[in-house]
Design a protein around this motif. Structure first.
Motif, PDB file in Angstrom:
ATOM      1  N   LEU A 257       0.858  -1.184   0.000  1.00 11.49           N
ATOM      2  CA  LEU A 257       0.000   0.000   0.000  1.00 11.49           C
ATOM      3  C   LEU A 257       0.889   1.228   0.000  1.00 11.49           C
ATOM      4  N   ARG A 258       0.895   1.966  -1.092  1.00 10.52           N
ATOM      5  CA  ARG A 258       1.690   3.190  -1.170  1.00 10.52           C
ATOM      6  C   ARG A 258       0.923   4.323  -0.497  1.00 10.52           C
ATOM      7  N   ARG A 286      -4.867  16.335  -1.576  1.00  7.18           N
ATOM      8  CA  ARG A 286      -3.428  16.159  -1.755  1.00  7.18           C
ATOM      9  C   ARG A 286      -3.115  14.949  -2.635  1.00  7.18           C
ATOM     10  N   GLY A 287      -3.957  13.928  -2.532  1.00  5.90           N
ATOM     11  CA  GLY A 287      -3.720  12.729  -3.332  1.00  5.90           C
ATOM     12  C   GLY A 287      -4.319  12.805  -4.716  1.00  5.90           C
ATOM     13  N   GLY A 288      -5.019  13.895  -5.026  1.00  6.16           N
ATOM     14  CA  GLY A 288      -5.611  14.042  -6.350  1.00  6.16           C
ATOM     15  C   GLY A 288      -6.675  13.010  -6.647  1.00  6.16           C
ATOM     16  N   ALA A 289      -7.464  12.668  -5.615  1.00  9.49           N
ATOM     17  CA  ALA A 289      -8.464  11.617  -5.769  1.00  9.49           C
ATOM     18  C   ALA A 289      -9.837  12.108  -5.344  1.00  9.49           C
ATOM     19  N   ASP A 290     -10.849  11.474  -5.881  1.00  8.80           N
ATOM     20  CA  ASP A 290     -12.232  11.710  -5.493  1.00  8.80           C
ATOM     21  C   ASP A 290     -12.678  10.563  -4.607  1.00  8.80           C
ATOM     22  N   LEU A 291     -13.525  10.832  -3.607  1.00 11.89           N
ATOM     23  CA  LEU A 291     -13.956   9.784  -2.696  1.00 11.89           C
ATOM     24  C   LEU A 291     -14.652   8.644  -3.438  1.00 11.89           C
ATOM     25  N   ALA A 292     -15.278   8.938  -4.557  1.00  8.22           N
ATOM     26  CA  ALA A 292     -15.947   7.890  -5.324  1.00  8.22           C
ATOM     27  C   ALA A 292     -14.971   6.834  -5.827  1.00  8.22           C
ATOM     28  N   ARG A 293     -13.686   7.200  -5.951  1.00  7.16           N
ATOM     29  CA  ARG A 293     -12.674   6.253  -6.431  1.00  7.16           C
ATOM     30  C   ARG A 293     -12.143   5.355  -5.321  1.00  7.16           C
ATOM     31  N   VAL A 294     -12.433   5.678  -4.074  1.00  4.67           N
ATOM     32  CA  VAL A 294     -11.881   4.929  -2.943  1.00  4.67           C
ATOM     33  C   VAL A 294     -12.693   3.659  -2.733  1.00  4.67           C
ATOM     34  N   ALA A 295     -12.027   2.516  -2.874  1.00  5.11           N
ATOM     35  CA  ALA A 295     -12.727   1.234  -2.801  1.00  5.11           C
ATOM     36  C   ALA A 295     -12.943   0.756  -1.377  1.00  5.11           C
ATOM     37  N   ALA A 296     -12.050   1.132  -0.463  1.00  5.75           N
ATOM     38  CA  ALA A 296     -12.125   0.625   0.910  1.00  5.75           C
ATOM     39  C   ALA A 296     -11.895   1.767   1.885  1.00  5.75           C
ATOM     40  N   VAL A 297     -12.819   1.925   2.821  1.00  7.62           N
ATOM     41  CA  VAL A 297     -12.719   2.962   3.843  1.00  7.62           C
ATOM     42  C   VAL A 297     -12.704   2.285   5.207  1.00  7.62           C
ATOM     43  N   GLU A 298     -11.697   2.613   6.018  1.00  9.40           N
ATOM     44  CA  GLU A 298     -11.636   2.131   7.403  1.00  9.40           C
ATOM     45  C   GLU A 298     -11.633   3.349   8.324  1.00  9.40           C
ATOM     46  N   ALA A 361      -3.703  -3.244  -8.846  1.00 11.34           N
ATOM     47  CA  ALA A 361      -2.895  -2.035  -8.667  1.00 11.34           C
ATOM     48  C   ALA A 361      -3.723  -0.804  -8.994  1.00 11.34           C
ATOM     49  N   GLY A 362      -3.525   0.238  -8.205  1.00  5.28           N
ATOM     50  CA  GLY A 362      -4.278   1.476  -8.394  1.00  5.28           C
ATOM     51  C   GLY A 362      -5.502   1.593  -7.519  1.00  5.28           C
ATOM     52  N   THR A 363      -5.930   0.494  -6.879  1.00  4.46           N
ATOM     53  CA  THR A 363      -7.073   0.544  -5.981  1.00  4.46           C
ATOM     54  C   THR A 363      -6.738   1.428  -4.782  1.00  4.46           C
ATOM     55  N   LEU A 364      -7.664   2.285  -4.391  1.00  4.66           N
ATOM     56  CA  LEU A 364      -7.429   3.229  -3.302  1.00  4.66           C
ATOM     57  C   LEU A 364      -8.092   2.773  -2.005  1.00  4.66           C
ATOM     58  N   GLY A 365      -7.419   3.059  -0.885  1.00  4.05           N
ATOM     59  CA  GLY A 365      -7.958   2.791   0.432  1.00  4.05           C
ATOM     60  C   GLY A 365      -7.749   3.982   1.337  1.00  4.05           C
ATOM     61  N   VAL A 377      -7.342  12.597  11.881  1.00  2.00           N
ATOM     62  CA  VAL A 377      -6.166  12.092  11.183  1.00  2.00           C
ATOM     63  C   VAL A 377      -6.659  11.170  10.068  1.00  2.00           C
ATOM     64  N   ALA A 378      -6.003  11.233   8.919  1.00  2.90           N
ATOM     65  CA  ALA A 378      -6.417  10.418   7.781  1.00  2.90           C
ATOM     66  C   ALA A 378      -5.200  10.103   6.921  1.00  2.90           C
ATOM     67  N   ALA A 379      -5.301   9.000   6.185  1.00  5.88           N
ATOM     68  CA  ALA A 379      -4.256   8.601   5.246  1.00  5.88           C
ATOM     69  C   ALA A 379      -4.901   7.955   4.033  1.00  5.88           C
ATOM     70  N   LEU A 380      -4.388   8.300   2.861  1.00 12.14           N
ATOM     71  CA  LEU A 380      -4.855   7.744   1.596  1.00 12.14           C
ATOM     72  C   LEU A 380      -3.777   6.841   1.027  1.00 12.14           C
ATOM     73  N   PHE A 381      -4.168   5.607   0.701  1.00 14.67           N
ATOM     74  CA  PHE A 381      -3.226   4.595   0.206  1.00 14.67           C
ATOM     75  C   PHE A 381      -3.638   4.116  -1.180  1.00 14.67           C
ATOM     76  N   GLU A 382      -2.667   3.571  -1.911  1.00 13.13           N
ATOM     77  CA  GLU A 382      -2.903   3.021  -3.231  1.00 13.13           C
ATOM     78  C   GLU A 382      -2.207   1.658  -3.337  1.00 13.13           C
TER      79      GLU A 382
END
Length: 384
Positions: A257-258, A286-298, A361-365, A377-382
């Motif tokens: 997970l990057r 900062r990650g240049g992503a939309d929440l709709a692209r995030v496959a897994a939220v914890e 690869a490329g899936t976001l969490g 606190v939050a972190a975005l992973f790929e």
């Protein structure tokens, strides 16, 4: 966080111990006894890399003081050259520790860091102010004159402010337990859990009935909606991950997970449960992503009211369309909430959901937690 993709930190191993309810399963285990088996397991997982662990960064809130991470590094057999540093951002500590370790990797200062968190509410020392002899529950989160609610009343205030009903809270708690029980039965926790104190499974998840939940009285405010059933239990536990730079991960061909972006932000201390909202929005930007692209939220499920207030604000529906995106295998309501560790537990859960199960690869969490005193606190992973 570095903009150079080759230096971005990547989580290549993640483990946790079982979570036990305070004063029960692990009532006699200190923070070191909880954390060392997990640190050892992560170190074994990355031993084939042939690199030394250069630091151990652990979150902890109510421990004995001193540098818990240094003690764990030595006890885990990593050698006296590994310094260790202990982080306290309250119940965001475990995730904050991972972000700090990621910054060291991104800066090129280290190639392999173990980071996570640990909490032993069972053995936390009683603290007194000199000359009083009367123990106090916790240190203040804010200076005098600012709102400093306990977390239960704060969750109650948040439910009232955001219109989160008792029925929705109970329904979410019921779902969290059902998901966790199903995940345990299917063996989805087996690869991430390390045996601690002779135990290899979580103590708390249990079958719940809606009628039983509905009969529970308000726990914090008379006539309120937050109950023991839709709140997480105070718990003991530990979790840790290993981070390396992307260039090294790619050279070795490891999945992982990057870390694309991390953030710690402040919010109104009267409503600390809303902290994940600005933190998530910042990491997405900062990650240049939309929440709709995030496959897994914890999200750390401290209280059902808090989770629902946050997901409502973010446009997620964890009781409906997003039930398999948000805490798909249950969360802290079912597993427990070891404060200093819980932010690292959610990253371990992301690693299992995405890397161990072979997400492309490329899936976001996304991992996030609310913090007492008004922090998020939050972190975005790929997946890489």
């Amino acid at each position: 966080m570095s903009r150079d993709p080759s230096s971005r930190p990547v989580v290549v191993a993640a483990r946790r111990g079982p979570v036990g309810t305070a004063f029960h399963a692990f009532k006699d285990l200190t923070v070191e006894a909880l954390a060392v088996p997990v640190v050892e397991a992560v170190a074994r997982d990355v031993a084939p890399l042939g690199l030394p662990v250069e630091d151990v960064v652990l979150g902890n809130c109510t421990g004995p003081g001193g540098n818990v991470a240094r003690i764990c590094a030595l006890a885990a057999g990593l050698g006296h050259g590994v310094p260790g540093v202990t982080v306290d951002r309250q119940c965001g500590s475990g995730l904050a520790a991972i972000l700090l370790a990621g910054n060291a990797v991104a800066a090129g200062e280290m190639d392999l860091v173990v980071a996570g968190g640990v909490e032993s509410a069972s053995t936390a020392p009683l603290r007194t102010r000199r000359g009083t002899g009367v123990p106090y529950e916790r240190a203040p989160f804010v200076p005098e004159g600012w709102p400093d609610p306990e977390m239960g009343p704060a969750a109650e205030a948040l439910a009232a402010a955001r219109g989160v009903s008792r029925e929705r809270q109970d329904a979410y708690a019921l779902l969290s337990h059902a998901k966790a029980l199903a995940a345990r039965e299917a063996g989805r926790f087996a690869q991430e859990i390390v045996t601690v104190g002779g135990r290899d499974d979580d103590q708390w998840p249990r079958p719940l009935r809606a009628r039983s939940l509905a009969r529970l009285p308000a726990a914090f405010v008379p006539g309120g909606t937050v109950t023991a059933g839709n709140s997480s239990p105070v718990s003991d536990g530990a979790a840790a991950v290993a981070l390396v730079p992307e260039s090294l991960r790619a050279e070795l061909g490891l999945p992982g997970l990057r870390l694309l972006a991390g953030a710690v932000v402040g919010c109104d201390p009267a409503l600390p449960g809303l902290g994940p909202v600005p933190a998530v929005l910042r990491v997405l930007e900062r990650g240049g992503a939309d929440l709709a692209r995030v496959a897994a939220v914890e999200i750390v499920e401290a209280f059902a009211a808090q989770v629902l207030a946050v997901t409502d604000a973010l446009g997620l529906d964890p009781l409906g369309a997003d039930a398999e995106r948000v805490c798909a295998d249950g969360g802290a309501l079912a597993l427990g909430h070891p404060w200093g560790a819980t932010g690292a537990v959610v990253v371990t859960r992301l690693f299992s959901r995405l890397v161990r199960r072979g997400a492309p690869a490329g899936t976001l969490g996304l991992a996030t937690a609310a913090v007492g005193g008004g922090l998020g606190v939050a972190a975005l992973f790929e997946v890489v």
